[in-house]
Design a protein around this motif. Structure first.
Motif, short mmCIF file in Angstrom:
data_model
loop_
_atom_site.label_atom_id
_atom_site.label_comp_id
_atom_site.label_asym_id
_atom_site.label_seq_id
_atom_site.Cartn_x
_atom_site.Cartn_y
_atom_site.Cartn_z
N GLN A 295 0.81 -1.23 0.00
CA GLN A 295 0.00 0.00 0.00
C GLN A 295 0.84 1.27 0.00
O GLN A 295 0.33 2.36 -0.28
N TYR A 296 2.14 1.14 0.32
CA TYR A 296 3.00 2.31 0.33
C TYR A 296 3.55 2.58 -1.07
O TYR A 296 3.92 1.65 -1.79
N LYS A 297 3.63 3.86 -1.42
CA LYS A 297 4.09 4.24 -2.75
C LYS A 297 5.53 3.83 -2.98
O LYS A 297 5.91 3.38 -4.06
N TYR A 298 6.37 3.99 -1.94
CA TYR A 298 7.78 3.61 -2.04
C TYR A 298 8.12 2.64 -0.92
O TYR A 298 7.96 2.97 0.26
N GLU A 299 8.55 1.46 -1.30
CA GLU A 299 9.00 0.48 -0.31
C GLU A 299 10.49 0.22 -0.54
O GLU A 299 10.91 -0.07 -1.67
N ILE A 300 11.27 0.36 0.52
CA ILE A 300 12.71 0.15 0.42
C ILE A 300 13.09 -0.99 1.35
O ILE A 300 12.74 -0.99 2.54
N VAL A 301 13.81 -1.96 0.80
CA VAL A 301 14.28 -3.10 1.58
C VAL A 301 15.76 -2.91 1.86
O VAL A 301 16.57 -2.75 0.95
#
Length: 279
Positions: A108-114
């Motif tokens: 649901q988040y526009k930007y996901e960073i792993v």
């Protein structure tokens, strides 16, 4: 890998002194810090530890600090397991979600960073990284060529890429950080980030639209001229890793020498991030 722990105990230490000391210890190779009841523990790879370098840092504080320290050889540990215990997901500005590989995916988040930080700095939790990420979320990154100095895990460059940057050069003088940025770019399917190991001498002769530099005041003051030389006219620099008083005025004054104009700044706790425009 064998580590040494330097256990610091302070009679009294202010928050700003605590943060400055940690920043300076990081410059001589310490890569992990844990607060304790009366101070903090600092960890360094055993064969990189030099007590003379440690004492030079401490001498720089003069009589400001009253402290004792003990150097302890520690048994090899599963360091990934240690940071996994303390790395919780982070949400920035309601649309950027930072997590590790062992956290649940949230589309649901526009930007996901792993991010798998291992021993590298930069999970977004520190105020300086958070403010830099806020600037990236606000700025126009579309088709921009970006330089990320003191890149750590590569988190800032990764977010810039997700925001539409065309090319990112991520530079850090720590071998662990250099490798970490490569690994994290791969985790996030980022193909336009180049990770380099070095300092200002490693900056390529490229015209950059945007420069990100989250380091500390002294290194920034030393490197601002190098940044200005590769920044396009009307290009933007975002700095962090320092305090409002007296650091911000010092950086403003030095930037003015190189046609870098102060725009604004953010503040979280005692830490500051600032935006400058060339021309």
């Amino acid at each position: 890998m064998e580590y040494k722990k330097v256990a610091f105990n302070f009679k009294d230490i202010q928050e700003y002194q605590h943060d400055i000391l940690i920043a300076e210890l990081a410059e001589i190779g310490f890569d992990t810090f844990e607060d304790t009841a009366n101070g903090f523990d600092a960890f360094i790879i055993a064969n990189q530890f030099k007590e003379t370098a440690l004492n030079e840092v401490l001498i720089g504080f003069g009589d400001e600090l009253q402290y004792t320290y003990e150097v302890i050889a520690i048994e090899p540990q599963n360091w990934n397991e240690e940071w996994e215990k303390n790395f919780s997901p982070l949400i920035i500005n309601e649309d950027c979600y930072v997590r590790a590989t062992f956290h649940e995916h949230h589309p649901q988040y526009k930007y996901e960073i792993v991010i798998d930080p291992k021993m590298a700095f930069g999970t977004g939790h520190h105020q300086t990284t958070t403010m830099m990420m806020l600037y990236i979320l606000e700025a126009d990154m579309q088709d921009k060529v970006v330089l990320d100095m003191g890149a750590g895990t590569g988190i800032l460059g990764i977010l810039a890429s997700k925001r539409g940057a065309k090319e990112i050069v991520a530079i850090d003088n720590d071998e662990v950080c250099y490798r970490s940025a490569i690994e994290n770019a791969t985790l996030n399917e980022i193909t336009n980030l180049t990770s380099l190991c070095g300092s200002k001498e490693t900056i390529p002769s490229v015209d950059f639209d945007i420069i990100l530099a989250n380091i500390n005041r002294n290194i920034l003051l030393d490197q601002i001229s190098s940044y200005a030389s590769v920044l396009k006219e009307k290009g933007t620099i975002f700095f962090s890793g320092f305090y409002e008083d007296p650091d911000l005025d010092m950086i403003k004054a030095h930037c003015a020498k190189f046609n870098l104009t102060y725009v604004d700044h953010k503040k979280i706790g005692d830490w500051v991030a600032a935006q400058f425009l060339k021309g």
